[in-house]
Design an enzyme around this catalytic site. Structure first.
Site, PDB file in Angstrom:
ATOM      1  N   ASP A  42      57.364 119.229  39.927  1.00  0.00           N
ATOM      2  CA  ASP A  42      57.295 117.947  40.620  1.00  0.00           C
ATOM      3  C   ASP A  42      58.500 117.792  41.556  1.00  0.00           C
ATOM      4  O   ASP A  42      59.653 117.881  41.133  1.00  0.00           O
ATOM      5  CB  ASP A  42      57.288 116.828  39.576  1.00  0.00           C
ATOM      6  CG  ASP A  42      56.746 115.513  40.100  1.00  0.00           C
ATOM      7  OD1 ASP A  42      57.015 115.187  41.262  1.00  0.00           O
ATOM      8  OD2 ASP A  42      56.051 114.817  39.335  1.00  0.00           O
ATOM      9  N   THR A  83      53.239 112.058  43.984  1.00  0.00           N
ATOM     10  CA  THR A  83      52.864 112.841  42.810  1.00  0.00           C
ATOM     11  C   THR A  83      51.367 112.862  42.551  1.00  0.00           C
ATOM     12  O   THR A  83      50.761 113.926  42.363  1.00  0.00           O
ATOM     13  CB  THR A  83      53.604 112.299  41.577  1.00  0.00           C
ATOM     14  OG1 THR A  83      55.004 112.447  41.778  1.00  0.00           O
ATOM     15  CG2 THR A  83      53.193 113.036  40.310  1.00  0.00           C
ATOM     16  N   LYS A 166      54.770 113.255  33.079  1.00  0.00           N
ATOM     17  CA  LYS A 166      54.150 112.051  33.641  1.00  0.00           C
ATOM     18  C   LYS A 166      52.663 112.049  33.307  1.00  0.00           C
ATOM     19  O   LYS A 166      52.005 113.098  33.357  1.00  0.00           O
ATOM     20  CB  LYS A 166      54.300 112.018  35.161  1.00  0.00           C
ATOM     21  CG  LYS A 166      55.723 111.988  35.671  1.00  0.00           C
ATOM     22  CD  LYS A 166      55.738 111.990  37.204  1.00  0.00           C
ATOM     23  CE  LYS A 166      57.139 112.000  37.763  1.00  0.00           C
ATOM     24  NZ  LYS A 166      57.148 112.020  39.250  1.00  0.00           N
ATOM     25  N   ASP A 167      52.117 110.869  33.045  1.00  0.00           N
ATOM     26  CA  ASP A 167      50.684 110.801  32.742  1.00  0.00           C
ATOM     27  C   ASP A 167      49.849 111.311  33.903  1.00  0.00           C
ATOM     28  O   ASP A 167      48.887 112.059  33.721  1.00  0.00           O
ATOM     29  CB  ASP A 167      50.264 109.380  32.345  1.00  0.00           C
ATOM     30  CG  ASP A 167      50.547 108.339  33.424  1.00  0.00           C
ATOM     31  OD1 ASP A 167      49.900 108.364  34.474  1.00  0.00           O
ATOM     32  OD2 ASP A 167      51.427 107.485  33.207  1.00  0.00           O
ATOM     33  N   ARG A 168      50.189 110.932  35.146  1.00  0.00           N
ATOM     34  CA  ARG A 168      49.389 111.365  36.292  1.00  0.00           C
ATOM     35  C   ARG A 168      49.487 112.871  36.517  1.00  0.00           C
ATOM     36  O   ARG A 168      48.544 113.493  37.003  1.00  0.00           O
ATOM     37  CB  ARG A 168      49.792 110.594  37.549  1.00  0.00           C
ATOM     38  CG  ARG A 168      51.255 110.637  37.928  1.00  0.00           C
ATOM     39  CD  ARG A 168      51.544 109.621  39.037  1.00  0.00           C
ATOM     40  NE  ARG A 168      52.935 109.608  39.492  1.00  0.00           N
ATOM     41  CZ  ARG A 168      53.899 108.863  38.968  1.00  0.00           C
ATOM     42  NH1 ARG A 168      53.624 108.074  37.942  1.00  0.00           N
ATOM     43  NH2 ARG A 168      55.132 108.903  39.458  1.00  0.00           N
ATOM     44  N   ASP A 309      61.746 116.043  39.997  1.00  0.00           N
ATOM     45  CA  ASP A 309      61.452 114.858  40.795  1.00  0.00           C
ATOM     46  C   ASP A 309      62.398 113.717  40.449  1.00  0.00           C
ATOM     47  O   ASP A 309      62.964 113.061  41.335  1.00  0.00           O
ATOM     48  CB  ASP A 309      60.006 114.436  40.554  1.00  0.00           C
ATOM     49  CG  ASP A 309      59.613 113.193  41.339  1.00  0.00           C
ATOM     50  OD1 ASP A 309      59.405 113.292  42.553  1.00  0.00           O
ATOM     51  OD2 ASP A 309      59.518 112.111  40.726  1.00  0.00           O
ATOM     52  N   ASP A 356      53.894 119.300  43.946  1.00  0.00           N
ATOM     53  CA  ASP A 356      53.057 118.203  44.420  1.00  0.00           C
ATOM     54  C   ASP A 356      53.571 117.613  45.723  1.00  0.00           C
ATOM     55  O   ASP A 356      52.834 116.964  46.456  1.00  0.00           O
ATOM     56  CB  ASP A 356      52.946 117.118  43.354  1.00  0.00           C
ATOM     57  CG  ASP A 356      54.307 116.671  42.828  1.00  0.00           C
ATOM     58  OD1 ASP A 356      55.325 117.321  43.141  1.00  0.00           O
ATOM     59  OD2 ASP A 356      54.352 115.667  42.096  1.00  0.00           O
ATOM     60  N   HIS A 357      54.839 117.819  46.032  1.00  0.00           N
ATOM     61  CA  HIS A 357      55.440 117.351  47.283  1.00  0.00           C
ATOM     62  C   HIS A 357      56.848 117.918  47.367  1.00  0.00           C
ATOM     63  O   HIS A 357      57.382 118.455  46.381  1.00  0.00           O
ATOM     64  CB  HIS A 357      55.491 115.816  47.360  1.00  0.00           C
ATOM     65  CG  HIS A 357      56.183 115.167  46.192  1.00  0.00           C
ATOM     66  ND1 HIS A 357      57.553 115.102  46.068  1.00  0.00           N
ATOM     67  CD2 HIS A 357      55.681 114.554  45.083  1.00  0.00           C
ATOM     68  CE1 HIS A 357      57.869 114.494  44.948  1.00  0.00           C
ATOM     69  NE2 HIS A 357      56.753 114.153  44.316  1.00  0.00           N
ATOM     70  N   HIS A 492      60.001 110.140  48.838  1.00  0.00           N
ATOM     71  CA  HIS A 492      59.120 111.031  49.596  1.00  0.00           C
ATOM     72  C   HIS A 492      57.861 110.259  49.939  1.00  0.00           C
ATOM     73  O   HIS A 492      57.744 109.085  49.658  1.00  0.00           O
ATOM     74  CB  HIS A 492      58.802 112.273  48.765  1.00  0.00           C
ATOM     75  CG  HIS A 492      58.403 111.937  47.355  1.00  0.00           C
ATOM     76  ND1 HIS A 492      57.115 111.618  47.002  1.00  0.00           N
ATOM     77  CD2 HIS A 492      59.145 111.808  46.231  1.00  0.00           C
ATOM     78  CE1 HIS A 492      57.073 111.331  45.708  1.00  0.00           C
ATOM     79  NE2 HIS A 492      58.291 111.435  45.207  1.00  0.00           N
TER      80      HIS A 492
END
Length: 554
Positions: A42, A83, A166-168, A309, A356-357, A492
């Site tokens: 992340d 994310t 993270k849940d996502r 992240d 993811d970014h 971001h």
């Protein structure tokens, strides 16, 4: 969206047109991987992998770089690089306009209330407190994923597990039919939700009973390498210290109460220890689910490592903390790869690593280098816009909701005025473009007419905009400016290269041709490439290409 935009990515990489249309030869009979491991770091910019590669140890990131395929010009090729959007794109092969995850949060089109990308009030965490808005299911993901296809093609014998801080990160990698486990901020446990099962399996219960998260209480995070290794990093003085976030090494992890509580478990997130816990739980999942252990079946394990992240948000990618964390993560990955080799046999795991970014530098760092940078307060921006619109049209609060970069207009009030919606949109866009830190504003009328122009920024923003969910005004800040109501750290979410350019590493000697590839690639290419190797149909929303240049010939 017009059909022509299906091919719009070619605007970003015209020299690849010929290569992209070459059909790979039919694959010879060879053993399929026992396990596909998809690692998402992340918030990892591609340039950090290249800048620090000489300091990596043996067997981790260096192993992927030396023995696998490295795509240096790979991108999360959409305009809102956060994310949830990135994770939803990786294994669906779809852009946000289609997969429906347009941000971490957005505005419900009917109620105009904020919604969270993975919230679903029908489900709760198992054996953990669940608050309103917590992420518990993939309901808002509108497409299938590679894992769903793997499950379908195997008659549900294939196992798909995703783990994240993270849940996502977990839920959007697991897809509709996999199983997600996520870190719980208040207890430090990993838990799933009732969307997936009624109760945790025995191996999860045994893992939770050990409470490994408690073993970090009072531990200290110190630099891994000699001081000289960090000579090029930003000075600590650039990062303001706060009670919960000191600005230099060493960092100790505890709670203000002196006991194991939510304060302590939350602090662990901004440290390497969160990733240690995530990989430890992933190892428990391999054992407990016997991943890779069913003859003739390929399993999928998604691991989203969240700490980088959190660290970059707090200190910036230019910091010694970010630098050191990546070195520590490299060593963690080496241990994990060694474990998988012993468990499943060397050469039986296909590995993909991406992000993811990316991340911009902190505004303070950019300004110290005489650059232009800053933070844009979205709430203040909307308030000033509403004042300007009220002065012209006589109606207060024509902007009725915002979840930056999406601003929502009150079209019912506009219609009552007898004014064309496009006129109000254009008036609002002109005002916003004149504000500090704003580079461009796109309107609903422009999106509907596919009239954003043939620019990279326009293309990436078009891919992100969903007709039913997105705003009526979408704001793009200037480079090194970002939406924030705070006064420190960085964030971001832009279409600029520092946010889109992410690592894309593939490794597995039976299937991947080692090399350094400068060809343009996107993270939506991961799903169709893996589908090609596993002889699956690509996910329904997939718009990526098969990375044929990196595949072993039959």
């Amino acid at each position: 969206m017009r059909a022509s935009t299906f091919f719009a990515r070619r605007l970003l990489a015209l020299p690849l047109l010929a290569a992209a249309t070459v059909h790979a030869a039919p694959a010879a009979e060879k053993a399929a991987p026992k396990l596909v491991l998809v690692l998402v770091v992340d918030g990892l910019p591609a340039e950090q992998v290249q800048r620090y590669r000489g300091q990596f140890g043996q067997g981790g990131l260096r192993r992927l770089l030396d023995e696998g395929a490295t795509f240096s010009n790979a991108h999360q090729a959409h305009g809102v690089t956060v994310t949830a959007v990135g994770h939803a794109s990786i294994l669906s092969g779809a852009y946000p306009y289609q997969h429906g995850v347009i941000g971490n949060n957005w505005i419900d089109p009917v109620s105009k209330n904020p919604v969270y990308c993975t919230e679903d009030a029908r489900y709760t965490y198992i054996d953990e407190e669940t608050k309103a808005g917590d992420g518990t299911s993939p309901m808002r993901l509108r497409v299938d994923t590679l894992g769903d296809g793997l499950r379908y093609a195997s008659g549900n014998r294939a196992k798909v597990i995703a783990v994240s801080g993270k849940d996502r990160g977990a839920i959007l990698l697991a897809g509709k039919t996999g199983t997600a486990y996520m870190y719980m901020d208040k207890s430090g446990n990993f838990a799933s939700s009732s969307y997936y099962m009624a109760a945790h399996p025995q191996w999860v219960q045994q893992y939770r009973a050990r409470r490994p998260q408690d073993g970090y209480y009072g531990k200290t995070w110190k630099p891994l390498l000699a001081d000289s290794a960090y000579a090029g990093d930003a000075p600590d003085e650039l990062f303001p210290a706060t009670p919960g976030a000191p600005n230099r090494f060493p960092f100790s992890f505890y709670s203000d109460s002196g006991s194991l509580d939510a304060d302590y478990y939350n602090r662990l997130k901004t440290s390497p220890f969160l990733d240690e816990l995530t990989l430890e739980f992933a190892r428990a999942a391999v054992e407990g689910e016997r991943l890779g252990g069913t003859a003739g079946v390929t399993d999928l394990l998604g691991v989203s490592l969240s700490a980088h992240d959190y660290i970059n948000h707090t200190y910036g990618p230019e910091s010694k903390m970010s630098h050191d964390h990546l070195q520590r993560l490299d060593r963690m990955l080496a241990d994990f790869f060694t474990y998988l080799d012993r468990k499943l046999g060397a050469g039986n795991v296909l590995v993909v690593l991406t992000a993811d970014h990316g991340f911009p530098n902190t505004p303070e760092f950019v300004k110290a280098a005489k650059g232009d940078a800053g933070r844009v307060n979205a709430g203040a921006l909307v308030a000033s816009l509403n004042v300007a619109l009220a002065a012209k049209y006589g109606v207060e609060k024509l902007v009725i909701a915002q979840s930056a970069p999406n601003f929502h207009l009150d079209y019912a009030a506009i219609d009552k005025l007898g004014v064309a919606r496009a006129e109000v949109e254009n008036t609002a866009a002109a005002f916003l473009r004149a504000q500090e830190g704003v580079a461009e504003v796109y309107t609903r009328s422009q999106f509907e007419a596919d009239a954003l122009g043939a620019t990279r920024m326009g293309l990436l923003m078009r891919r992100t905009w969903n007709r039913a969910l997105s705003g009526d005004l979408v704001v793009v800040n200037k480079p090194n400016w970002y939406f924030s109501s705070g006064s420190s750290g960085t964030s971001h979410g832009s279409p600029y290269a520092y946010d889109t350019n992410v690592p894309l590493l593939l490794s597995g000697r039976k299937w991947i041709k080692p090399g350094y590839y400068g060809q343009y690639a996107e993270t939506v290419d991961i799903a169709p490439t893996l589908a090609n190797l596993l002889r699956l149909r690509p996910p329904a929303g997939s718009e990526g290409r098969v990375l044929v240049e990196a595949l072993q010939t039959p």
